[in-house]
Every structure is written in structure tokens, then in C-alpha cells.
Design an enzyme around this catalytic site. Structure first.
Site, short mmCIF file in Angstrom:
data_model
loop_
_atom_site.label_atom_id
_atom_site.label_comp_id
_atom_site.label_asym_id
_atom_site.label_seq_id
_atom_site.Cartn_x
_atom_site.Cartn_y
_atom_site.Cartn_z
N GLY A 9 0.81 -1.22 0.00
CA GLY A 9 0.00 0.00 0.00
C GLY A 9 0.84 1.27 0.00
N SER A 11 1.34 3.13 -2.40
CA SER A 11 0.67 4.13 -3.25
C SER A 11 -0.41 4.89 -2.50
CB SER A 11 0.06 3.44 -4.47
OG SER A 11 -0.76 2.36 -4.05
N GLY A 12 -0.78 4.46 -1.30
CA GLY A 12 -1.78 5.15 -0.49
C GLY A 12 -1.16 6.31 0.26
N ILE A 14 -1.05 7.01 3.60
CA ILE A 14 -0.23 6.64 4.75
C ILE A 14 1.02 5.89 4.27
CG2 ILE A 14 -0.13 5.21 6.84
CD1 ILE A 14 -3.10 5.94 7.32
N GLY A 15 0.84 4.99 3.31
CA GLY A 15 1.98 4.23 2.78
C GLY A 15 3.03 5.14 2.16
N TYR A 150 -15.29 -3.94 8.76
CA TYR A 150 -13.97 -3.31 8.78
C TYR A 150 -13.39 -3.35 10.20
CZ TYR A 150 -10.56 0.57 8.54
OH TYR A 150 -9.43 1.34 8.62
#
Ligand SMILES: NC(=O)c1ccc[n+]([C@@H]2O[C@H](COP(=O)([O-])OP(=O)(O)OC[C@H]3O[C@@H](n4cnc5c(N)ncnc54)[C@H](OP(=O)(O)O)[C@@H]3O)[C@@H](O)[C@H]2O)c1
Length: 242
Positions: A9, A11-12, A14-15, A150
Site C-alpha cells: 500500500g 501508493s496510499g 499513509i503508505g 472493517y
């Protein structure tokens, strides 16, 4: 010696913050993405320009697919850390859940990361200071209406690290969760301004977290000196909920 981290992740929001902080600390990085190849490629180029002695390699994978992980593992050489910063949520009453939706949530947050770790454990043990960090959620501890499934998979991440840490501590591997509250990222783009303001009003710190507020604790947990904290969930919430 070169240290390698795999950021799932990357590309997110936080990532990406985690990648920038680890890049600045001298890490070489595998930058995982799913759909957003543009962001992963641009991030790799940005970091390679800033830190030419390190390596930054984009890596594509759909975490709803637990069956082709050997293709991921084959692309990894040395590995000292894995950060799971991929994820998504759904927002509706639990009674309206569908099996495909529940399956995707469980695969992306729990099943595929666990299957991947089982394959990567030997590499992390060879490191001597192996590190695993999940970006969990405060909802994994507190639970949330409208995000019940979730909340369940995020709680599952905390339960997993609690147990797995005991199995790999003697190998020098630590396994923890950094569990944010509300973070200003595109994951919250589905909420309108009044809804976001209502959440903000509940947060004692008076603001959403920035991705960097979360990345800071990931960076700390990956340090060689952080060898004695394992199996924990760190709530990074500005005082909200936990
Ligand atoms: N934002 C918050 O308020 C908040 C609060 C608590 C916890 N978290 C957690 O923090 C983590 C990161 O969230 P974020 O806010 O940074 O969200 P984000 O900016 O929307 O990033 C989501 C990341 O997950 C990846 N992803 C989504 N579906 C995937 C799939 N099927 N296979 C592989 N990768 C997939 C995306 O890849 P592509 O973009 O390349 O497709 C992207 O890299 C998540 O686990 C989330 O649950 C967020």
C-alpha cells in the site's frame, strides 16, 4: 549494510508517508501498489533522486488474490521489514453486507497478509532484526457502527500480532500494529464536510491525523533499537475513542 522494507500500500497516503520517512532513514524499499501505478512509479523516482545510494522498486499485487503470492516473494531478495498499509472500508449497516464484500475485506486486511508473512518469515529471521507493522485502526479496538466488518478485520490484525509475536520473538522479529484514529487521507473522501467536521469535533487533539503522524511510529518500530516492543497495538488517535 543495506536494509530493505516492503511497504504494502505504498501508493496510499499513509503508505507514501511511511515510504518517505523510511527513505530518509536510509532504507531501500519495495513499493507495493494495486491500481495506482502512477503514484508508485512517481514515488520511486522521487526517492531515487533524493537517495541515489538506495533502491526503490515498485511492485504490483491485488491483495484480494491470496493465490499468486509466490510471484511477490520471487521479486524480493533480502528483507528486513514488512509494513501493511493497504486497505479499504465499506460504510453501511452490517445487515446489508454481501459475501463478496466481506471476503475482499478479510483478504486485503488479514488473509493475504498472513499468507504472505508465512512465506517471508525465513527472510525476516535472516535479518536478525526483522520487523512487521500493520496499519490497523482504532475501530479494531473500539468497534464502529456502519463499519462493523472493517472493525472486525482491524481487530483481527491486533489479535494476529498478539499471537504471532510470541512465535517469532526468539527469531529477533517484532510484530506490532499502529492503529490510527481519523487520518486526513483519500480513504475518507466518501464523507462530506459536515460529517468530517462532526468527527473532528470528537477528537480531543482537535484535528485529524496527518499521514506523517502515523508514519512516525512505523519508523520508530522499524528501528533496530525497538527490539523489545512486540505484540502490541499502538493507538495513534489524538485521544479519540481509546
Ligand atoms: N485514513 C484513515 O482515517 C484511516 C484510519 C485508520 C486506519 N486506516 C488504515 O490505514 C491504511 C492505509 O489507508 P489510507 O488512509 O492511506 O488509504 P488510501 O490512501 O486510500 O490508500 C489505500 C492503499 O491500499 C491499497 N489497496 C486498496 N485495495 C487494495 C487491493 N485490493 N490490493 C492491494 N492494495 C490495495 C491502495 O492501492 P492503489 O491505490 O494502488 O490501488 C492504496 O495503496 C488502511 O489499512 C486503512 O484501513 C486509515
Amino acid at each position: 549494510m543495506r536494509r530493505w522494507a516492503l511497504i504494502m500500500g505504498a501508493s496510499g497516503d499513509i503508505g507514501t508517508s511511511v515510504a518517505r520517512q523510511l527513505g530518509a532513514q536510509g532504507w531501500s524499499l519495495y513499493l507495493h501498489y494495486h491500481r495506482n501505478a502512477t503514484q508508485a512509479t512517481a514515488l520511486a523516482a522521487e526517492l531515487a533522486a533524493a537517495y541515489p545510494q538506495q533502491d526503490f522498486l515498485p511492485l504490483a499485487y491485488d491483495l484480494t488474490d491470496p493465490d499468486h503470492l509466490d510471484q511477490v516473494v520471487a521479486q524480493l531478495f533480502g528483507l528486513d521489514a514488512v509494513v501493511f498499509a493497504a486497505g479499504m472500508t465499506t460504510y453501511h449497516l452490517f445487515k446489508d453486507s454481501t459475501v463478496p464484500e466481506l471476503t475482499d475485506l478479510m483478504r486485503v486486511h488479514l488473509l493475504t497478509p498472513m499468507a504472505l508473512l508465512a512465506r517471508l518469515q525465513d527472510k525476516l529471521a535472516q535479518s536478525g532484526t526483522g520487523r512487521v507493522v500493520f496499519i490497523g485502526s482504532v475501530y479494531g479496538g473500539s468497534g464502529s457502527a456502519m463499519e462493523v466488518a472493517y472493525s472486525a478485520v482491524k481487530g483481527g490484525q491486533s489479535a494476529f500480532v498478539h499471537a504471532y509475536a510470541k512465535e517469532v520473538a526468539s527469531l529477533g522479529i517484532t510484530v506490532n500494529v499502529v492503529a490510527p484514529g481519523a487520518v486526513a487521507t483519500k480513504m475518507n473522501a466518501m464523507f462530506d464536510a459536515p460529517a468530517l467536521a462532526a468527527v473532528r469535533a470528537e477528537i480531543p487533539a482537535g484535528r485529524f491525523a496527518e499521514p506523517g503522524d502515523v508514519g512516525y511510529y512505523v519508523r520508530m518500530l522499524l528501528a533496530p533499537e525497538a527490539a523489545y516492543l512486540t505484540g502490541q497495538t499502538l493507538y495513534v488517535t489524538g485521544g479519540w475513542l481509546q
